[in-house]
Design a protein around this motif. Structure first.
Motif, PDB file in Angstrom:
ATOM      1  N   MET A  31       1.016  -1.148  -0.045  1.00 49.98           N
ATOM      2  CA  MET A  31       0.054  -0.118  -0.001  1.00 49.98           C
ATOM      3  C   MET A  31       0.894   1.099  -0.097  1.00 49.98           C
ATOM      4  O   MET A  31       0.459   2.323  -0.548  1.00 49.98           O
ATOM      5  N   LEU A  32       2.173   1.185   0.460  1.00 50.06           N
ATOM      6  CA  LEU A  32       2.858   2.464   0.673  1.00 50.06           C
ATOM      7  C   LEU A  32       3.437   2.549  -0.564  1.00 50.06           C
ATOM      8  O   LEU A  32       3.654   3.939  -1.137  1.00 50.06           O
ATOM      9  N   GLU A  33       3.768   1.534  -1.571  1.00 47.47           N
ATOM     10  CA  GLU A  33       4.212   1.884  -2.820  1.00 47.47           C
ATOM     11  C   GLU A  33       2.915   2.518  -3.709  1.00 47.47           C
ATOM     12  O   GLU A  33       3.220   3.247  -4.569  1.00 47.47           O
ATOM     13  N   ILE A  34       1.827   1.843  -3.553  1.00 51.01           N
ATOM     14  CA  ILE A  34       0.569   2.490  -4.256  1.00 51.01           C
ATOM     15  C   ILE A  34       0.500   4.077  -3.956  1.00 51.01           C
ATOM     16  O   ILE A  34       0.235   4.841  -4.774  1.00 51.01           O
ATOM     17  N   ILE A  35       0.446   4.306  -2.636  1.00 55.75           N
ATOM     18  CA  ILE A  35       0.269   5.689  -2.169  1.00 55.75           C
ATOM     19  C   ILE A  35       1.401   6.741  -2.825  1.00 55.75           C
ATOM     20  O   ILE A  35       1.092   7.765  -3.305  1.00 55.75           O
ATOM     21  N   ARG A  61       4.106   5.368   7.882  1.00 53.11           N
ATOM     22  CA  ARG A  61       5.562   5.524   8.180  1.00 53.11           C
ATOM     23  C   ARG A  61       5.879   6.353   9.491  1.00 53.11           C
ATOM     24  O   ARG A  61       6.572   6.354  10.205  1.00 53.11           O
ATOM     25  N   SER A  62       4.857   7.281   9.731  1.00 50.54           N
ATOM     26  CA  SER A  62       4.544   7.583  11.051  1.00 50.54           C
ATOM     27  C   SER A  62       3.138   8.072  11.505  1.00 50.54           C
ATOM     28  O   SER A  62       2.056   8.001  10.485  1.00 50.54           O
ATOM     29  N   ALA A 127      -8.853   8.981  10.019  1.00 54.36           N
ATOM     30  CA  ALA A 127      -7.470   9.475   9.689  1.00 54.36           C
ATOM     31  C   ALA A 127      -7.347   9.784   8.165  1.00 54.36           C
ATOM     32  O   ALA A 127      -8.115   9.029   7.344  1.00 54.36           O
ATOM     33  N   ALA A 128      -6.381  10.785   7.983  1.00 55.05           N
ATOM     34  CA  ALA A 128      -6.202  11.018   6.398  1.00 55.05           C
ATOM     35  C   ALA A 128      -4.903  10.539   6.329  1.00 55.05           C
ATOM     36  O   ALA A 128      -3.741  10.386   7.267  1.00 55.05           O
ATOM     37  N   ILE A 129      -4.608   9.745   5.107  1.00 55.53           N
ATOM     38  CA  ILE A 129      -3.350   9.188   4.668  1.00 55.53           C
ATOM     39  C   ILE A 129      -2.758  10.337   3.744  1.00 55.53           C
ATOM     40  O   ILE A 129      -3.347  10.756   2.744  1.00 55.53           O
ATOM     41  N   ALA A 130      -1.534  10.680   4.164  1.00 55.56           N
ATOM     42  CA  ALA A 130      -0.863  11.509   3.321  1.00 55.56           C
ATOM     43  C   ALA A 130      -0.280  11.185   1.937  1.00 55.56           C
ATOM     44  O   ALA A 130      -0.060   9.919   1.843  1.00 55.56           O
ATOM     45  N   GLY A 131      -0.641  11.705   0.915  1.00 57.40           N
ATOM     46  CA  GLY A 131       0.031  11.212  -0.460  1.00 57.40           C
ATOM     47  C   GLY A 131       1.267  12.039  -0.612  1.00 57.40           C
ATOM     48  O   GLY A 131       1.855  12.986   0.092  1.00 57.40           O
ATOM     49  N   PRO A 132       1.942  11.985  -2.039  1.00 61.55           N
ATOM     50  CA  PRO A 132       2.839  12.916  -2.459  1.00 61.55           C
ATOM     51  C   PRO A 132       2.704  14.212  -2.194  1.00 61.55           C
ATOM     52  O   PRO A 132       1.588  14.761  -2.496  1.00 61.55           O
ATOM     53  N   GLY A 133       3.663  15.258  -1.741  1.00 62.58           N
ATOM     54  CA  GLY A 133       3.406  16.621  -1.668  1.00 62.58           C
ATOM     55  C   GLY A 133       2.699  17.098  -0.557  1.00 62.58           C
ATOM     56  O   GLY A 133       2.074  18.015  -0.764  1.00 62.58           O
ATOM     57  N   ALA A 134       2.647  16.179   0.462  1.00 65.74           N
ATOM     58  CA  ALA A 134       1.783  16.634   1.657  1.00 65.74           C
ATOM     59  C   ALA A 134       0.199  16.674   1.297  1.00 65.74           C
ATOM     60  O   ALA A 134      -0.437  17.746   1.713  1.00 65.74           O
ATOM     61  N   THR A 135      -0.232  16.273   0.126  1.00 64.45           N
ATOM     62  CA  THR A 135      -1.696  16.127  -0.060  1.00 64.45           C
ATOM     63  C   THR A 135      -2.408  15.066   0.589  1.00 64.45           C
ATOM     64  O   THR A 135      -1.785  14.263   1.510  1.00 64.45           O
ATOM     65  N   ASP A 233       2.196   8.543   5.553  1.00 65.74           N
ATOM     66  CA  ASP A 233       2.081   9.106   6.950  1.00 65.74           C
ATOM     67  C   ASP A 233       0.504   9.263   7.305  1.00 65.74           C
ATOM     68  O   ASP A 233      -0.269   9.617   6.375  1.00 65.74           O
ATOM     69  N   VAL A 234       0.063   8.927   8.368  1.00 66.24           N
ATOM     70  CA  VAL A 234      -1.130   9.138   8.643  1.00 66.24           C
ATOM     71  C   VAL A 234      -1.413  10.033   9.889  1.00 66.24           C
ATOM     72  O   VAL A 234      -0.651  10.292  11.000  1.00 66.24           O
ATOM     73  N   LEU A 235      -2.621  10.755   9.444  1.00 66.29           N
ATOM     74  CA  LEU A 235      -2.886  11.827  10.535  1.00 66.29           C
ATOM     75  C   LEU A 235      -4.266  11.873  11.072  1.00 66.29           C
ATOM     76  O   LEU A 235      -5.261  11.819  10.286  1.00 66.29           O
ATOM     77  N   GLY A 236      -4.586  11.610  12.386  1.00 65.10           N
ATOM     78  CA  GLY A 236      -5.567  11.253  12.819  1.00 65.10           C
ATOM     79  C   GLY A 236      -6.418  12.680  13.159  1.00 65.10           C
ATOM     80  O   GLY A 236      -5.825  13.452  13.596  1.00 65.10           O
ATOM     81  N   SER A 237      -7.745  12.736  13.008  1.00 63.76           N
ATOM     82  CA  SER A 237      -8.544  13.742  13.304  1.00 63.76           C
ATOM     83  C   SER A 237      -8.599  14.363  14.891  1.00 63.76           C
ATOM     84  O   SER A 237      -9.053  15.391  15.051  1.00 63.76           O
ATOM     85  N   GLY A 238      -8.454  13.229  15.532  1.00 64.44           N
ATOM     86  CA  GLY A 238      -8.580  13.450  16.939  1.00 64.44           C
ATOM     87  C   GLY A 238     -10.120  12.958  17.185  1.00 64.44           C
ATOM     88  O   GLY A 238     -10.854  12.716  16.144  1.00 64.44           O
ATOM     89  N   THR A 239     -10.418  12.599  18.326  1.00 70.08           N
ATOM     90  CA  THR A 239     -11.703  11.974  18.883  1.00 70.08           C
ATOM     91  C   THR A 239     -13.047  13.035  18.568  1.00 70.08           C
ATOM     92  O   THR A 239     -12.720  14.116  19.096  1.00 70.08           O
TER      93      THR A 239
END
Length: 307
Positions: A31-35, A61-62, A127-135, A233-239
């Motif tokens: 999945m990291l290769e796909i992202i 990755r984080s 959670a949002a999963i970051a793509g290339p260029g912090a998208t 990278d994974v970024l959680g919204s918070g609860t």
């Protein structure tokens, strides 16, 4: 589209969810290769979903976890330190902490809590999963499991949560690519999705994702400020508020009602447009006691060493 990591006939693979089946990707990319590199072609042989075991969609990755819901902050502060209210600093920027990317659980996994913890809690997040260029590449459901008794004690050191959090996070059931949810944005650009949580089939909390204080795009931009966010990278919204975790309800009710999670409890998080993530709570093996802290007079020790 919905992208999944799954196990079939002893092999871990990735693929695209297509109705009640999954179409594996040719070349078996991670999945990291796909992202990082783009979604490849699917093979011609679909597999029925009922014949596969869905896994956590990626090994991030984080993992940054934000605290973007004002209602949650107020309720949990009442529970953790009895203060209540929202600190002025919360309104300045979308605050986050780093948690453990090496303890990720997927759909239907048992989640082992520290055996010595009794105040066990879930946290309903997207959670949002970051793509290339912090998208934003896509979204998934996140459960930020919390051992509240451990967290309450260790946060008195004013360094943030550690052992109260780093034992487990759950992701799943798949990644929904960002384009699939563009039509669910409100006039301010927030994703307007219902989020709810049940424990043993009974609803405990329900809130709108659009009640968050910042968009995921703002949160990623803030995380990248004077730093770096990379694809995967994974970024959680918070609860979410309104019962997105038990501690919020404990703070508002002044008592542990509903009660903390116990072994065998089944927690299901459901986010409109993304999917459902279910896990069962269990206890990890008992751990040994730590050696007692060494206490000494630092000045005396320095003076003794200089003689």
């Amino acid at each position: 589209m919905r992208l999944a990591t799954f196990r079939h006939q002893g092999r871990d693979r990735t693929g695209r969810i297509d109705g009640e089946q999954v179409r594996p990707f040719a070349g078996e990319p991670t999945m990291l290769e796909i992202i990082s590199g783009g979604v490849p072609e699917a093979s011609a042989e679909p597999v029925p979903l009922k014949e596969v075991r869905l896994l956590a969609p990626l090994r991030p990755r984080s993992l940054r976890d934000f605290v973007a819901f004002e209602e949650h902050v107020d309720g949990v502060r009442r529970s953790i330190d009895g203060s209540g209210g929202v600190p002025d600093a919360w309104y300045d920027a979308p605050t986050f902490y780093f948690t453990n990317p090496h303890r990720i659980y997927g759909p239907d996994d048992d989640v082992p809590f520290p055996a010595r913890s009794v105040n066990r809690d879930f946290e309903l997040e997207v959670a949002a999963i970051a793509g290339p260029g912090a998208t934003v590449f896509g979204y998934t459901v996140l459960n930020d499991w919390s051992a509240r008794d451990l967290q309450k004690r260790e946060m008195q050191v004013n360094l943030g949560p550690a052992k109260g959090k780093d034992f487990a996070s759950s992701l799943g059931p798949w990644i929904v690519t960002a384009d699939e949810l563009e039509d669910r944005r409100d006039g301010d650009g927030f994703l307007d999705l219902w989020c709810d949580v049940t424990v043993n089939g009974a609803e405990v909390g329900r809130d709108l994702l659009s009640n968050m204080g910042w968009t995921f795009e703002t949160m990623i931009a803030y995380a990248a400020r004077d730093s770096r966010v990379v694809a995967g990278d994974v970024l959680g919204s918070g609860t979410v508020g309104n019962g997105g975790c038990l501690a919020e309800l404990w703070g508002r009710n002044g008592r542990q009602d509903p009660p903390p999670l116990r072994d065998g409890d089944v927690v299901t998080l459901t986010v409109e447009g993304i999917g459902s993530l279910t896990n069962r709570v269990v206890s990890a093996p008992e751990t040994s006691e730590l050696p007692r802290v060494r206490r000494r007079d630092p000045a005396a020790a320095r003076n003794e060493r200089q003689r």
